[in-house]
Each structure stands twice: as C-alpha cells, then as structure tokens.
Write a protein that holds these residues in place. Structure first.
Motif, PDB file in Angstrom:
ATOM      1  N   VAL A 368       2.051   9.477  -3.589  1.00  0.00           N
ATOM      2  CA  VAL A 368       1.354   9.093  -2.366  1.00  0.00           C
ATOM      3  C   VAL A 368       2.380   8.989  -1.250  1.00  0.00           C
ATOM      4  O   VAL A 368       3.447   8.378  -1.421  1.00  0.00           O
ATOM      5  N   HIS A 369       2.046   9.580  -0.102  1.00  0.00           N
ATOM      6  CA  HIS A 369       2.927   9.467   1.059  1.00  0.00           C
ATOM      7  C   HIS A 369       2.180   8.778   2.187  1.00  0.00           C
ATOM      8  O   HIS A 369       1.203   9.302   2.721  1.00  0.00           O
ATOM      9  N   ASP A 370       2.631   7.593   2.532  1.00  0.00           N
ATOM     10  CA  ASP A 370       2.105   6.826   3.660  1.00  0.00           C
ATOM     11  C   ASP A 370       3.317   6.259   4.388  1.00  0.00           C
ATOM     12  O   ASP A 370       3.903   5.265   3.961  1.00  0.00           O
ATOM     13  N   ARG A 371       3.712   6.898   5.482  1.00  0.00           N
ATOM     14  CA  ARG A 371       4.969   6.546   6.140  1.00  0.00           C
ATOM     15  C   ARG A 371       4.951   5.157   6.753  1.00  0.00           C
ATOM     16  O   ARG A 371       6.004   4.606   7.073  1.00  0.00           O
ATOM     17  N   TYR A 372       3.768   4.582   6.890  1.00  0.00           N
ATOM     18  CA  TYR A 372       3.709   3.223   7.423  1.00  0.00           C
ATOM     19  C   TYR A 372       3.874   2.166   6.332  1.00  0.00           C
ATOM     20  O   TYR A 372       3.933   0.978   6.612  1.00  0.00           O
ATOM     21  N   ILE A 373       3.933   2.627   5.082  1.00  0.00           N
ATOM     22  CA  ILE A 373       4.237   1.727   3.966  1.00  0.00           C
ATOM     23  C   ILE A 373       5.641   1.974   3.449  1.00  0.00           C
ATOM     24  O   ILE A 373       6.405   1.033   3.186  1.00  0.00           O
ATOM     25  N   ASP A 374       6.025   3.271   3.323  1.00  0.00           N
ATOM     26  CA  ASP A 374       7.343   3.610   2.776  1.00  0.00           C
ATOM     27  C   ASP A 374       7.694   5.008   3.250  1.00  0.00           C
ATOM     28  O   ASP A 374       6.845   5.918   3.257  1.00  0.00           O
ATOM     29  N   ASP A 375       8.947   5.194   3.656  1.00  0.00           N
ATOM     30  CA  ASP A 375       9.380   6.527   4.077  1.00  0.00           C
ATOM     31  C   ASP A 375       9.410   7.507   2.915  1.00  0.00           C
ATOM     32  O   ASP A 375       9.267   8.717   3.105  1.00  0.00           O
ATOM     33  N   GLU A 376       9.594   6.985   1.702  1.00  0.00           N
ATOM     34  CA  GLU A 376       9.645   7.823   0.511  1.00  0.00           C
ATOM     35  C   GLU A 376       8.255   7.910  -0.127  1.00  0.00           C
ATOM     36  O   GLU A 376       7.376   7.074   0.121  1.00  0.00           O
ATOM     37  N   ASN A 377       8.086   8.929  -0.956  1.00  0.00           N
ATOM     38  CA  ASN A 377       6.838   9.047  -1.707  1.00  0.00           C
ATOM     39  C   ASN A 377       6.707   7.889  -2.693  1.00  0.00           C
ATOM     40  O   ASN A 377       7.703   7.415  -3.243  1.00  0.00           O
ATOM     41  N   VAL A 458       1.194  15.672  -3.741  1.00  0.00           N
ATOM     42  CA  VAL A 458       1.364  14.563  -2.796  1.00  0.00           C
ATOM     43  C   VAL A 458       0.052  14.317  -2.060  1.00  0.00           C
ATOM     44  O   VAL A 458      -0.500  15.224  -1.431  1.00  0.00           O
ATOM     45  N   TYR A 459      -0.434  13.090  -2.167  1.00  0.00           N
ATOM     46  CA  TYR A 459      -1.640  12.664  -1.460  1.00  0.00           C
ATOM     47  C   TYR A 459      -1.243  11.881  -0.218  1.00  0.00           C
ATOM     48  O   TYR A 459      -0.459  10.922  -0.304  1.00  0.00           O
ATOM     49  N   GLU A 460      -1.759  12.306   0.923  1.00  0.00           N
ATOM     50  CA  GLU A 460      -1.543  11.586   2.168  1.00  0.00           C
ATOM     51  C   GLU A 460      -2.860  10.933   2.575  1.00  0.00           C
ATOM     52  O   GLU A 460      -3.744  11.595   3.111  1.00  0.00           O
ATOM     53  N   PRO A 461      -3.024   9.647   2.298  1.00  0.00           N
ATOM     54  CA  PRO A 461      -4.284   8.975   2.604  1.00  0.00           C
ATOM     55  C   PRO A 461      -4.494   8.873   4.113  1.00  0.00           C
ATOM     56  O   PRO A 461      -3.542   8.955   4.895  1.00  0.00           O
ATOM     57  N   PRO A 462      -5.738   8.716   4.542  1.00  0.00           N
ATOM     58  CA  PRO A 462      -6.022   8.615   5.978  1.00  0.00           C
ATOM     59  C   PRO A 462      -5.199   7.512   6.631  1.00  0.00           C
ATOM     60  O   PRO A 462      -5.218   6.367   6.182  1.00  0.00           O
ATOM     61  N   ARG A 463      -4.513   7.870   7.695  1.00  0.00           N
ATOM     62  CA  ARG A 463      -3.652   6.896   8.372  1.00  0.00           C
ATOM     63  C   ARG A 463      -3.206   7.499   9.716  1.00  0.00           C
ATOM     64  O   ARG A 463      -2.720   8.624   9.760  1.00  0.00           O
ATOM     65  N   ASP A 464      -3.369   6.757  10.813  1.00  0.00           N
ATOM     66  CA  ASP A 464      -2.910   7.199  12.122  1.00  0.00           C
ATOM     67  C   ASP A 464      -1.857   6.288  12.725  1.00  0.00           C
ATOM     68  O   ASP A 464      -1.093   6.715  13.585  1.00  0.00           O
ATOM     69  N   ALA A 465      -1.843   5.037  12.286  1.00  0.00           N
ATOM     70  CA  ALA A 465      -0.967   4.065  12.931  1.00  0.00           C
ATOM     71  C   ALA A 465      -0.749   2.884  11.998  1.00  0.00           C
ATOM     72  O   ALA A 465      -1.400   2.789  10.942  1.00  0.00           O
ATOM     73  N   PRO A 466       0.126   1.962  12.374  1.00  0.00           N
ATOM     74  CA  PRO A 466       0.371   0.808  11.507  1.00  0.00           C
ATOM     75  C   PRO A 466      -0.860  -0.085  11.374  1.00  0.00           C
ATOM     76  O   PRO A 466      -1.769  -0.052  12.205  1.00  0.00           O
ATOM     77  N   THR A 467      -0.861  -0.880  10.322  1.00  0.00           N
ATOM     78  CA  THR A 467      -1.951  -1.820  10.083  1.00  0.00           C
ATOM     79  C   THR A 467      -1.795  -3.033  10.992  1.00  0.00           C
ATOM     80  O   THR A 467      -0.747  -3.699  10.986  1.00  0.00           O
ATOM     81  N   LEU A 468      -2.841  -3.310  11.774  1.00  0.00           N
ATOM     82  CA  LEU A 468      -2.861  -4.541  12.552  1.00  0.00           C
ATOM     83  C   LEU A 468      -3.396  -5.688  11.697  1.00  0.00           C
ATOM     84  O   LEU A 468      -2.887  -6.801  11.764  1.00  0.00           O
ATOM     85  N   TRP A 469      -4.431  -5.410  10.917  1.00  0.00           N
ATOM     86  CA  TRP A 469      -4.958  -6.367   9.946  1.00  0.00           C
ATOM     87  C   TRP A 469      -5.817  -5.629   8.938  1.00  0.00           C
ATOM     88  O   TRP A 469      -6.240  -4.487   9.185  1.00  0.00           O
ATOM     89  N   GLU A 470      -6.087  -6.287   7.825  1.00  0.00           N
ATOM     90  CA  GLU A 470      -6.929  -5.695   6.787  1.00  0.00           C
ATOM     91  C   GLU A 470      -7.687  -6.789   6.065  1.00  0.00           C
ATOM     92  O   GLU A 470      -7.265  -7.946   6.026  1.00  0.00           O
ATOM     93  N   ILE A 471      -8.825  -6.404   5.512  1.00  0.00           N
ATOM     94  CA  ILE A 471      -9.671  -7.316   4.732  1.00  0.00           C
ATOM     95  C   ILE A 471      -9.970  -6.637   3.405  1.00  0.00           C
ATOM     96  O   ILE A 471     -10.516  -5.530   3.371  1.00  0.00           O
ATOM     97  N   GLY A 472      -9.633  -7.301   2.296  1.00  0.00           N
ATOM     98  CA  GLY A 472      -9.927  -6.764   0.978  1.00  0.00           C
ATOM     99  C   GLY A 472      -8.790  -5.926   0.425  1.00  0.00           C
ATOM    100  O   GLY A 472      -7.702  -5.826   1.007  1.00  0.00           O
ATOM    101  N   PHE A 473      -9.086  -5.301  -0.704  1.00  0.00           N
ATOM    102  CA  PHE A 473      -8.139  -4.430  -1.395  1.00  0.00           C
ATOM    103  C   PHE A 473      -8.861  -3.138  -1.734  1.00  0.00           C
ATOM    104  O   PHE A 473      -9.944  -3.158  -2.339  1.00  0.00           O
ATOM    105  N   PRO A 474      -8.316  -1.974  -1.355  1.00  0.00           N
ATOM    106  CA  PRO A 474      -9.033  -0.715  -1.558  1.00  0.00           C
ATOM    107  C   PRO A 474      -9.036  -0.246  -3.013  1.00  0.00           C
ATOM    108  O   PRO A 474      -8.140   0.455  -3.453  1.00  0.00           O
ATOM    109  N   ASP A 475     -10.075  -0.654  -3.735  1.00  0.00           N
ATOM    110  CA  ASP A 475     -10.207  -0.234  -5.133  1.00  0.00           C
ATOM    111  C   ASP A 475     -11.624   0.242  -5.448  1.00  0.00           C
ATOM    112  O   ASP A 475     -11.991   0.384  -6.605  1.00  0.00           O
TER     113      ASP A 475
END
Length: 662
Positions: A368-377, A458-475
């Motif tokens: 998984v590649h999400d650059r707002y969580i980690d620069d590495e996969n 490599v999966y790149e999940p939907p993401r445009d910008a950093p997280t301002l806030w979140e509710i729940g856990f995506p499962d």
C-alpha cells in the motif's frame, strides 16, 4: 481421502472419546459401500450410516445412524426433510419457491469404495412459466469408511432459454425435534434452542417481522422471555465452514461442512444463514440476504450459464460418554479441517467438477502506498486478496454468477491463491485500515497447472491531502462504533456479554431512547466514536407506525480555510437499507443538499442484526465556500423514513485538508 499428518494425533485423541463410527477412524464395512434400489427409494449403506433418497426425486428421506432409524424429522412429509431448493422468478413476476425434484435417476458409480448417484431434472419449452429454466443434476456420494455423505449440484441454463432471476439456492436439512435441541455455530455461539412448536400461537409473541418472536410460554421454561430469530445466527462466508446440531439422547452430532467458498456468491464477507430453530441446518450457496437485489443473478438474452455448487459434506458423529457437546463439536471442527485440506476432492465424477490437475494458482505481494502516512510502501498486512469474474474495481462483492477464490495476505503482504478453476478473472483486494478497493489492471487467465507469480503489486488508496480528522476505522463494518445493550425485555441470552452484541433484536429502537431530545452530535477532539457514535443512523419513531428522518452533526474546528486548497470528505458506508445520505456543510437548510447519494442499498442489515452489508465509498469534493474559520458543522441527513429499518451503518469518515503544495 486421508487425514493430514498434523491432525492425526488430535483426531485419534478425539476419536478415543467417541463411539465407533463417529470420526472416520473406524473399521470399514466388511462389504464396503452397498447400493439398494427399490421402486421409490434408493438406499446407500457403508456400514456406518444408511442414506435413503426418494426415487427419482432425490430428496433425503432418511439418515440411519448409531441405532437411530432416522435422524431426519419423521413427522414431516418426505419432501420436507432434506432437499435442494431455489427461489426464482420471471422478470417482473412474483418469486416462486421450488423444492428441486428429479425426474430421472442414474447410477454414476457403484463399487465397494464409493457410490455416486444422480437425480436430474431437464427443462424443455413446454415447462415455460411453470419451472425454472435450468437443467439441474443433484449428486450424492457415500464413501467407504466415511461417517457422512456428500452432495453437490450442477445447474445449467442453455443458450436461448427464457430470462429469469434466481434469488436463492441452498440445501436444507430438517432434523428430529425430539432429539436435536442443541445448536453449535462457533466456539462462542452454541446454545439450547427453542422448539419449533414454541413459534405457535399461545407460546410466543410476534415481533416486528415474521422471523422474530418473543418466547412467552416455551416448552423449555428456561427460555421464557428470550427472542428467537434465525437471522441472529447468520455468519460471514469466511467463518461459515461447519455448523450443526447435537442430540443428547442418544449423543449424536449432525454437521454441515462447507470445505470451500469458491461456489458461494458475494465473496468472503457475504453473510448467510446457517442453522436455526426447526431444527434446521442450511448450506447456502446464493442468497440476497444482507445485500438485496444486487446479489440476485439475472439471466438475460438467452445467455449460457453453468455452475457447480458443492460438494458439501454432511457429517455425523457420536459418543458413548456422558454427553458433552464440546466433544462432538471439537471433533466436527477437526473433520471440517480435514475436508478443507482435502479440497478440491478427487472423487466427484461429474466432468464439470475440476480436480486439482485442472486448476491453477496465483501468488504475489500486495503493498500500500499512501504518502500521507509513510513515504515508503506499507505491507498489506492480512489483506483480502481474491479472484472473481472480470469487472470494475470492487465489483466482486456484487458478482453472483461465477466462482471466487480468496485468501488473506501474510503480515508482509504475500499471498498465494491455489486451486483456481480454469478461466478468466480479475484480481481484487482490500486492506483493513485503508479505504477503497484494489484491482489488478490485467485480466488473469488460469489454465490447468499454471502458477502465475504477479510479483509486487501496489495499491494507492483514495487520498488527496492530509487527514484533518477521522471517525471510525476503515474495515467495512460498524463494529467499532457504539452498540447498545438490548432492551432487557427482548434479549437473546447467548449474546449478553458477547463480542457480537450487535446480533440482539431491537437495537434500532435504542437510538431514540438514548437520544430522546435530539439527534446525535459528535465533536471532533472531544467525542469518542466507540461511545458517542451510534452504530446505525436509523429513523426515529414518532407515534404508532410513523417514523421521522434523522440528522446527525459532526462539529470541528478550522483555524484557517485555504481558499485555493483542496478539501475532500470521504464517507465509507458499511451498509445501507433503502436509505439516502444527504450531506450539508454549515447550512442545514441548503436545498438541494451539497451532496446526496440518492437512494441506495437493500441490505436490511439493521433488521437482520448484521454489522455490515455491501460496501459503499463516496468521495465528496468540498468547496471552500462551504467552510468557515472557527467552528464548522457537517449535517448528515437520512431522509427516507417509512420504516424503522431504513438507515445507514457507517464504516469510516475522513476530512482531508489542503496539502503543503496547495
């Protein structure tokens, strides 16, 4: 079919506690498997059990085992004991329930080691409108030394035949109510069950729908005041491998074992019925439960279709010791693992059933590649990875005509899917902790004996910008949110202090009790979604048979609003039932709403005690004009309100704010 070495010692230990004939580790019948044919019946005897089938119908009329002449409900008509059935309709027509009865009987194989018999029903144009346009071949197999029997079916719709829909197909076994009163679905889902007579007038109170009753005067007084509802015993396909019933006198277990999910529709987290009051045990292959019309296959324009459902194994065991249901249950679990490890079976003789040599495999690693969580996969730890018919991303959960093959990736994202039927597929995946669905770009063609290594994906999940806030856990479930205790007047004691407390009846009514003066308000930074976010946005009762829409609020602070930045609200929904989500930013009266899903979902998971149904993901581009500096409020309105069961189960909500580059 041998016992895999790691299980031999455990199987022997349990077998020592069981009577002769309980576990397959017993002296074989000196004469092997015997087939007896009469005018109206076929009996197969392997010295451990006798299976009697009506001829040429192919209905299980009797199972003789361990001194009991018949484990099936002898008070029922013979065609209401053990049977294949389906529900079908012509386009636009009413649903028709059909107990599948053969019109021709054939012996496929008869020798001392195996008997396989066939009961077929062939369609022709004279049956148009009166019978489902399918050729159906039901097969039954008894093996030497095996404490049970196998059954599978081949359904075929020939090119040019009429259009139709198929809402359900399954196998049902109805056991003797005077003996089978203890049900087991899992280590922590077992109990003494009500009697079928407890659902008769004078013994129960009808609740909000026919399947649910309050036991007011049950035969077993210990059950008085409990709710009985077959949907409380539903199970995800991935967890639905063995379930059944136990008789205490004599101590006998009757188990339905499903060794593979490849022939079930809807993927690993599709929910289905298992066992329920009757006592009834089901092998569900295809149903609209927890999904609605999306998982009803529709055959149009004379398309050709063929599918093999099964085999599944009906296993029986017993013990001479003081009756302990755990002994029989533990043995059934061991037998289940033996069946799973033996898949695909080598003994079914239909040319439509592919053996190991005719199948292939796929392997690889998902990152998984999400650059707002980690620069590495990131390793896709425990990701669900599967093959299903070609389609769009995420289409596997609505696919209902082909086969599916799923596995879980290891902690490093490596996956291996074996025993895949020959054909063309797409590879799909989803990863807990990340929203959306992955799909491999190319079609994968499986040929006999192939072993395809896809390497790193490599999966790149939907993401445009950093997280301002979140509710729940995506499962893809609402399990992490607040699930209330049931009304004590409508409890099932099995689920008190249980991890599956969402399976209690009537939880939708608890919302108005917890929020009597207004709807839910959730404040980012102060509220806790495990305590302050009700698991389902339901309607609010407002008098007898009248309901009101509900509007939830999310309050959050923004120190600044970047007028040229990108803001995105991502809403993942775990289930929807004839509902609509309207989203408004800081203006409850905005008309039309800033965003609306329109009418979505027929999952009915709220009424049927499911914590999830079909997954929906909505990505909402937020105009900066909708936001203000300081306190903001997002209004989530579910306006459809004709019943208490319309509503939404959220999975996860996230607001993304401008990146440094915006």
């Amino acid at each position: 079919m041998g016992v895999p070495p790691p299980l031999r010692k455990l199987k022997k230990f349990v077998a020592d506690c069981l009577s002769c004939g309980s576990s397959g580790q017993v002296p074989m019948s000196p004469t092997g498997v015997q087939l007896y044919i009469q005018d109206r019946y076929v009996t197969i005897d392997n010295g451990l059990l006798q299976l009697t089938l009506s001829k040429p119908d192919g209905i299980v009329t009797g199972v003789r085992y361990n001194g009991v002449d018949n484990l099936m409900e002898v008070l029922n008509r013979e065609d209401n004991r053990g049977y294949w059935d389906l529900v079908w309709n012509e386009p636009g027509g009413p649903g028709i329930f059909d107990v599948i009865k053969g019109t021709e009987f054939r012996i496929i194989l008869e020798d001392e080691n195996q008997v396989e018999v066939s009961f077929t029903r062939t369609w022709d144009p004279t049956l148009k409108g009166t019978a489902v346009p399918l050729n159906i071949d039901k097969r039954f197999i008894v093996l030497r030394g095996s404490s049970g029997f196998y059954t599978y079916g081949i359904y075929e719709h020939l090119e040019g035949w009429p259009d139709f829909n198929m809402g359900e197909t399954r196998i049902a076994f109805k056991l003797r109510k005077d003996k089978f009163q203890y049900m087991a679905l899992a280590d922590d889902r077992q109990r003494i069950m009500p009697m079928p007579d407890d659902r008769m007038p004078g013994r129960c109170q009808q609740l909000a729908y026919p399947e649910a009753v309050l036991l007011t005067n049950p035969i077993n007084p210990d059950l008085r005041g409990e709710v009985d509802d077959k949907y409380q015993y539903s199970c995800d396909n991935k967890d639905n491998k063995v379930h059944g019933w136990i008789s205490f006198d004599p101590p006998i277990g009757f188990w339905q074992i499903t060794p593979s999910n490849e022939f079930r529709t809807g993927g690993p987290v599709k929910q289905n019925l298992t066992s329920h009051v009757g006592p009834t045990t089901l092998a569900m292959f295809l149903s609209a439960h927890y999904s609605g019309d999306d998982l009803v296959p529709k055959f149009r324009n004379g398309e050709y279709w063929k599918k093999v459902f099964g085999p599944v194994f009906m296993y029986v065991n017993s013990t001479w010791l003081e009756t302990d249901p755990q002994v029989l249950w533990e043995d059934a679990k061991i037998q289940m693992q033996i069946e799973v490890d033996s898949w695909p079976y080598s003994f079914p003789l239909s040319e439509d059933y592919q053996t190991t040599e005719q199948r292939g495999s796929v392997s690889g690693r998902l990152l998984v590649h999400d650059r707002y969580i980690d620069d590495e996969n990131i390793f896709a730890d425990s990701a669900y990875v599967g093959l299903a018919l070609p389609g769009e991303s995420g289409s596997w959960q609505r696919e209902c005509k082909g086969y599916q093959f799923w596995t879980r990736a290891d902690p490093y994202g490596f996956f291996y899917i074996s025993n895949i039927l020959s054909g063309d597929y797409n590879l799909y995946a989803w990863v807990a902790g990340f929203i959306g669905d992955y799909k491999f770009d190319s079609t994968i063609t499986i040929t006999p004996g192939c072993n395809i290594d896809l390497g790193d994906l490599v999966y790149e999940p939907p993401r445009d910008a950093p997280t301002l806030w979140e509710i729940g856990f995506p499962d893809r479930t609402a399990a992490e949110f607040y699930v209330p205790d049931p009304n004590p007047n409508y409890a099932n004691r099995l689920y008190l202090d249980h991890s599956d407390k969402f399976r209690q009846y009537g939880l939708w009514e608890r919302y108005a009790e917890l929020y009597p003066d207004g709807d839910l308000v959730y404040t980012i930074g102060l509220s806790d979604y495990t305590k302050d976010w009700f698991f389902a946005q339901v309607t609010r009762a407002s008098g007898q048979s009248s309901y009101q829409p509900t509007t939830w609020q999310i309050k959050f602070q923004l120190d600044t609003v970047n007028p040229t930045g990108n803001y995105t609200l991502r809403v993942a929904i775990a289930s929807a039932a004839l509902s609509e989500l309207q989203v408004r930013f800081n203006d409850l009266q905005a008309s039309p709403a800033h965003f609306s899903t329109g009418l979505i979902g027929r999952d009915n998971a709220i009424a049927r005690h499911g914590i999830h149904g079909l997954y929906w993901l909505f990505n909402i581009a937020v105009q900066t004009a909708w936001l203000v500096e300081g306190e903001n409020t997002i209004f989530l309105t579910q306006p459809r309100s004709l019943s208490p069961f319309q509503g939404i189960l959220y999975d996860y909500i996230r607001l993304e704010g401008p990146s440094d580059s915006d």
